[in-house]
Design a protein around this motif. Structure first.
Motif, PDB file in Angstrom:
ATOM      1  N   LEU A   1       9.280  13.728   7.765  1.00 48.09           N
ATOM      2  CA  LEU A   1      10.609  13.426   7.546  1.00 48.09           C
ATOM      3  C   LEU A   1      10.707  11.702   7.801  1.00 48.09           C
ATOM      4  CD1 LEU A   1      12.729  16.225   7.665  1.00 48.09           C
ATOM      5  CD2 LEU A   1      11.638  15.561   5.825  1.00 48.09           C
ATOM      6  N   ILE A   2       9.761  11.084   8.337  1.00 48.68           N
ATOM      7  CA  ILE A   2       9.646   9.891   8.937  1.00 48.68           C
ATOM      8  C   ILE A   2       9.575   8.765   7.807  1.00 48.68           C
ATOM      9  CG2 ILE A   2       7.341   9.528   9.359  1.00 48.68           C
ATOM     10  CD1 ILE A   2       7.876   8.172  11.988  1.00 48.68           C
ATOM     11  N   LEU A   3      10.694   7.739   7.954  1.00 47.47           N
ATOM     12  CA  LEU A   3      10.681   6.735   7.013  1.00 47.47           C
ATOM     13  C   LEU A   3       9.919   5.276   7.424  1.00 47.47           C
ATOM     14  CD1 LEU A   3      14.541   7.060   5.838  1.00 47.47           C
ATOM     15  CD2 LEU A   3      12.360   7.700   4.672  1.00 47.47           C
ATOM     16  N   ARG A   4       9.159   4.815   6.705  1.00 41.10           N
ATOM     17  CA  ARG A   4       8.338   3.707   7.063  1.00 41.10           C
ATOM     18  C   ARG A   4       9.047   2.267   6.571  1.00 41.10           C
ATOM     19  NH1 ARG A   4       5.862   5.749  11.369  1.00 41.10           N
ATOM     20  NH2 ARG A   4       4.469   7.385  10.891  1.00 41.10           N
ATOM     21  N   PRO A   5       8.428   1.444   6.861  1.00 35.96           N
ATOM     22  CA  PRO A   5       8.796  -0.198   6.183  1.00 35.96           C
ATOM     23  C   PRO A   5       8.679  -0.042   5.074  1.00 35.96           C
ATOM     24  CG  PRO A   5       7.632  -0.260   8.609  1.00 35.96           C
ATOM     25  CD  PRO A   5       7.374   1.060   7.995  1.00 35.96           C
ATOM     26  N   PRO A   6       9.065  -1.253   4.365  1.00 37.71           N
ATOM     27  CA  PRO A   6       8.763  -1.466   2.701  1.00 37.71           C
ATOM     28  C   PRO A   6       7.205  -1.804   2.845  1.00 37.71           C
ATOM     29  CG  PRO A   6      10.474  -2.851   3.665  1.00 37.71           C
ATOM     30  CD  PRO A   6      10.130  -2.258   4.922  1.00 37.71           C
ATOM     31  N   GLY A   7       6.555  -1.424   1.486  1.00 41.90           N
ATOM     32  CA  GLY A   7       5.306  -1.640   1.571  1.00 41.90           C
ATOM     33  C   GLY A   7       4.313  -0.660   2.089  1.00 41.90           C
ATOM     34  N   ALA A   8       4.918   0.094   2.872  1.00 44.72           N
ATOM     35  CA  ALA A   8       3.908   1.070   3.684  1.00 44.72           C
ATOM     36  C   ALA A   8       3.119   1.899   2.754  1.00 44.72           C
ATOM     37  CB  ALA A   8       4.557   2.114   4.733  1.00 44.72           C
ATOM     38  N   ILE A   9       1.847   2.079   3.050  1.00 43.26           N
ATOM     39  CA  ILE A   9       0.849   2.635   2.245  1.00 43.26           C
ATOM     40  C   ILE A   9       0.973   4.230   2.481  1.00 43.26           C
ATOM     41  CG2 ILE A   9      -0.971   1.102   1.992  1.00 43.26           C
ATOM     42  CD1 ILE A   9      -2.575   2.249   4.195  1.00 43.26           C
ATOM     43  N   LYS A  10       0.282   5.017   1.881  1.00 43.44           N
ATOM     44  CA  LYS A  10       0.695   6.566   2.006  1.00 43.44           C
ATOM     45  C   LYS A  10       0.362   7.036   3.495  1.00 43.44           C
ATOM     46  CE  LYS A  10      -0.819   8.010  -2.761  1.00 43.44           C
ATOM     47  NZ  LYS A  10      -1.731   8.827  -3.506  1.00 43.44           N
ATOM     48  N   GLU A  11       1.133   7.813   3.960  1.00 45.71           N
ATOM     49  CA  GLU A  11       1.339   8.325   5.122  1.00 45.71           C
ATOM     50  C   GLU A  11       0.023   8.562   6.093  1.00 45.71           C
ATOM     51  OE1 GLU A  11       3.365   9.038   8.897  1.00 45.71           O
ATOM     52  OE2 GLU A  11       3.861   7.910   7.231  1.00 45.71           O
TER      53      GLU A  11
ATOM     54  N   SER B   1       2.204  -4.110  -3.100  1.00 46.42           N
ATOM     55  CA  SER B   1       2.882  -2.953  -3.712  1.00 46.42           C
ATOM     56  C   SER B   1       4.417  -3.548  -3.694  1.00 46.42           C
ATOM     57  CB  SER B   1       2.817  -1.740  -2.705  1.00 46.42           C
ATOM     58  OG  SER B   1       3.543  -2.120  -1.425  1.00 46.42           O
ATOM     59  N   VAL B   2       4.979  -4.496  -2.856  1.00 45.32           N
ATOM     60  CA  VAL B   2       6.039  -5.128  -3.128  1.00 45.32           C
ATOM     61  C   VAL B   2       6.146  -6.568  -3.603  1.00 45.32           C
ATOM     62  CG1 VAL B   2       7.145  -3.691  -1.431  1.00 45.32           C
ATOM     63  CG2 VAL B   2       6.073  -5.847  -0.534  1.00 45.32           C
ATOM     64  N   SER B   3       5.398  -6.714  -4.573  1.00 51.99           N
ATOM     65  CA  SER B   3       5.367  -7.782  -5.244  1.00 51.99           C
ATOM     66  C   SER B   3       5.276  -7.900  -6.954  1.00 51.99           C
ATOM     67  CB  SER B   3       4.028  -8.710  -5.044  1.00 51.99           C
ATOM     68  OG  SER B   3       4.029  -8.915  -3.340  1.00 51.99           O
ATOM     69  N   THR B   4       6.118  -8.756  -7.331  1.00 48.20           N
ATOM     70  CA  THR B   4       5.998  -9.056  -8.774  1.00 48.20           C
ATOM     71  C   THR B   4       5.403 -10.340  -9.168  1.00 48.20           C
ATOM     72  OG1 THR B   4       8.063  -7.551  -9.119  1.00 48.20           O
ATOM     73  CG2 THR B   4       7.563  -8.821 -10.971  1.00 48.20           C
ATOM     74  N   ASP B   5       4.554 -10.354  -9.878  1.00 44.85           N
ATOM     75  CA  ASP B   5       3.891 -11.524 -10.370  1.00 44.85           C
ATOM     76  C   ASP B   5       3.562 -12.691  -9.303  1.00 44.85           C
ATOM     77  OD1 ASP B   5       4.094 -10.924 -13.005  1.00 44.85           O
ATOM     78  OD2 ASP B   5       6.179 -11.761 -13.287  1.00 44.85           O
ATOM     79  N   GLY B   6       2.937 -11.829  -8.147  1.00 43.82           N
ATOM     80  CA  GLY B   6       2.417 -12.805  -6.996  1.00 43.82           C
ATOM     81  C   GLY B   6       3.700 -13.048  -6.155  1.00 43.82           C
ATOM     82  N   LYS B   7       4.880 -12.676  -6.288  1.00 44.93           N
ATOM     83  CA  LYS B   7       5.852 -12.762  -5.314  1.00 44.93           C
ATOM     84  C   LYS B   7       6.641 -11.769  -4.842  1.00 44.93           C
ATOM     85  CE  LYS B   7       7.296 -17.256  -7.941  1.00 44.93           C
ATOM     86  NZ  LYS B   7       8.234 -18.079  -8.480  1.00 44.93           N
ATOM     87  N   LEU B   8       6.897 -12.008  -3.725  1.00 45.58           N
ATOM     88  CA  LEU B   8       7.609 -10.794  -2.874  1.00 45.58           C
ATOM     89  C   LEU B   8       8.859 -10.230  -3.613  1.00 45.58           C
ATOM     90  CD1 LEU B   8       6.937 -11.725   0.897  1.00 45.58           C
ATOM     91  CD2 LEU B   8       5.908  -9.783  -0.310  1.00 45.58           C
TER      92      LEU B   8
ATOM     93  N   LYS C   1      10.899  -3.633  -5.362  1.00 49.03           N
ATOM     94  CA  LYS C   1       9.731  -2.753  -5.792  1.00 49.03           C
ATOM     95  C   LYS C   1       9.455  -2.015  -4.660  1.00 49.03           C
ATOM     96  CE  LYS C   1       6.991  -3.281  -8.654  1.00 49.03           C
ATOM     97  NZ  LYS C   1       5.970  -4.127  -8.952  1.00 49.03           N
ATOM     98  N   SER C   2      10.038  -1.947  -3.347  1.00 49.54           N
ATOM     99  CA  SER C   2       9.692  -1.019  -2.354  1.00 49.54           C
ATOM    100  C   SER C   2      10.329   0.457  -2.713  1.00 49.54           C
ATOM    101  CB  SER C   2      10.386  -1.593  -1.310  1.00 49.54           C
ATOM    102  OG  SER C   2      10.258  -0.788  -0.109  1.00 49.54           O
ATOM    103  N   ARG C   3       9.441   1.344  -1.909  1.00 49.12           N
ATOM    104  CA  ARG C   3       9.433   2.737  -2.410  1.00 49.12           C
ATOM    105  C   ARG C   3       9.580   3.309  -0.898  1.00 49.12           C
ATOM    106  NH1 ARG C   3      11.164   0.829  -6.034  1.00 49.12           N
ATOM    107  NH2 ARG C   3      11.193   1.108  -8.222  1.00 49.12           N
ATOM    108  N   MET C   4      10.645   3.046   0.097  1.00 46.53           N
ATOM    109  CA  MET C   4      10.505   3.609   1.346  1.00 46.53           C
ATOM    110  C   MET C   4      10.790   5.071   1.399  1.00 46.53           C
ATOM    111  SD  MET C   4      12.312   0.285   3.075  1.00 46.53           S
ATOM    112  CE  MET C   4      13.366  -0.062   1.673  1.00 46.53           C
TER     113      MET C   4
ATOM    114  N   SER D   1      15.678   8.305  -9.112  1.00 42.63           N
ATOM    115  CA  SER D   1      14.739   8.312  -8.210  1.00 42.63           C
ATOM    116  C   SER D   1      13.701   7.074  -8.403  1.00 42.63           C
ATOM    117  CB  SER D   1      13.961   9.584  -7.949  1.00 42.63           C
ATOM    118  OG  SER D   1      13.629   9.959  -9.172  1.00 42.63           O
ATOM    119  N   ASP D   2      13.579   6.952  -9.880  1.00 42.01           N
ATOM    120  CA  ASP D   2      12.508   5.819 -10.001  1.00 42.01           C
ATOM    121  C   ASP D   2      12.767   4.440  -9.842  1.00 42.01           C
ATOM    122  OD1 ASP D   2      10.927   7.378 -11.504  1.00 42.01           O
ATOM    123  OD2 ASP D   2      11.946   7.346 -13.414  1.00 42.01           O
ATOM    124  N   ILE D   3      14.239   4.234  -9.631  1.00 41.83           N
ATOM    125  CA  ILE D   3      14.726   2.776  -9.241  1.00 41.83           C
ATOM    126  C   ILE D   3      14.843   2.845  -7.549  1.00 41.83           C
ATOM    127  CG2 ILE D   3      16.278   1.179  -9.496  1.00 41.83           C
ATOM    128  CD1 ILE D   3      16.707   1.936 -12.320  1.00 41.83           C
ATOM    129  N   CYS D   4      15.506   3.823  -6.908  1.00 39.66           N
ATOM    130  CA  CYS D   4      15.846   4.039  -5.573  1.00 39.66           C
ATOM    131  C   CYS D   4      14.838   3.270  -4.708  1.00 39.66           C
ATOM    132  CB  CYS D   4      16.249   5.421  -5.145  1.00 39.66           C
ATOM    133  SG  CYS D   4      16.813   5.495  -3.407  1.00 39.66           S
TER     134      CYS D   4
END
Length: 259
Positions: A38-48, A114-121, A125-128, A182-185
């Motif tokens: 149940l641990i929550l990682r920072p933005p952009g974290a790859i699969k656990e 994973s947290v970028s759109t068109d090359g900008k942060l 887009k984060s899915r923590m 859940s698609d946007i959260c």
């Protein structure tokens, strides 16, 4: 002779003690590594699983966080030692637009793409994680007007919206029920932090823990984008005694063995 024997016995006891202590330490380490999912990682974290293999526990993301949201797991916290995480009820992610914790990661455990759109942060887009509402203990579902989580959400009317329902108990008032998309959260946890109940009635969990997976057996026929999931699907045909008969014959005879 006696002295040599005593030294041997003492040495053996010490070795056994060190081995036992080492075993206990290693056991504790393994327990921490295989700790709570149940641990929550920072933005952009790859699969656990990949995150644990990639993160070198340098703490640079923690240092970069301007709100002290991120902390490193310590012994006894039942979390993989030295890895970054956050607890939104205490300090949520405040959705920094420049996401300072991500670019400083030296290994890619926090993935910029994973947290970028068109090359900008793009923090949106984060899915923590994903917020889940406890409808039994959320006072908004009781009919008490509360929109604390809704107002706290940085993606107002997108990640959390309010559903208006008639309150049949009073016949005069309306329910304002918080509904999470859940698609946007992003899983920032600002909603959990803002919740007014003693124990938060809305909580953020890792997405893989609470979200189901439809698989390739079902598809939204009205959604062309969803139909793309079946692009590489292969047809599977099964045969039973029932399928070998003509439809009319099946109507005239019924036998459980045919199924």
């Amino acid at each position: 002779m006696v002295s040599e024997r005593r030294k041997f016995i003492l040495g053996s006891v010490r070795s056994a003690g060190l081995l036992a202590l080492g075993g206990l330490v290693w056991s504790a380490y393994v327990d921490e590594v295989t700790a709570s999912k149940l641990i929550l990682r920072p933005p952009g974290a790859i699969k656990e699983k990949d995150f644990l293999a990639t993160c070198i526990k340098c703490g640079m993301c923690v240092e970069a966080c301007p709100y002290d949201t991120l902390v490193l797991a310590k012994p006894g916290e039942n979390k993989p030692l030295g890895t970054p995480y956050f607890e939104p009820r205490n300090i949520p992610c405040y959705m920094c637009t420049d996401i300072p914790c991500v670019p400083v990661c030296p290994t890619g455990a926090l993935d910029e793409k994973s947290v970028s759109t068109d090359g900008k942060l793009d923090i949106n887009k984060s899915r923590m994680g994903v917020a889940v509402v406890d409808t039994k203990n959320c006072i908004a579902f009781w009919g008490i007007q509360c929109d604390a989580c809704y107002r706290a959400c940085p993606l107002l009317d997108e990640a959390i919206s309010l559903q208006y329902d008639k309150n049949s108990r009073t016949g005069k008032h309306a329910f304002l029920k918080p509904i999470v998309d859940s698609d946007i959260c992003t899983g920032c946890g600002l909603c959990e932090h803002a919740c007014v109940t003693k124990e938060a009635a809305i909580k953020v969990f890792p997405r893989e823990v609470v979200l189901g997976k439809v698989g390739d057996f079902y598809v939204k026929g009205w959604d062309k984008k969803d139909q793309q999931r079946l692009k590489n699907a292969k047809e599977i045909k099964t045969k039973t005694r029932l399928s070998e008969k003509k439809a009319l014959d099946n109507l005239n005879s019924f036998n459980l063995e045919d199924f």
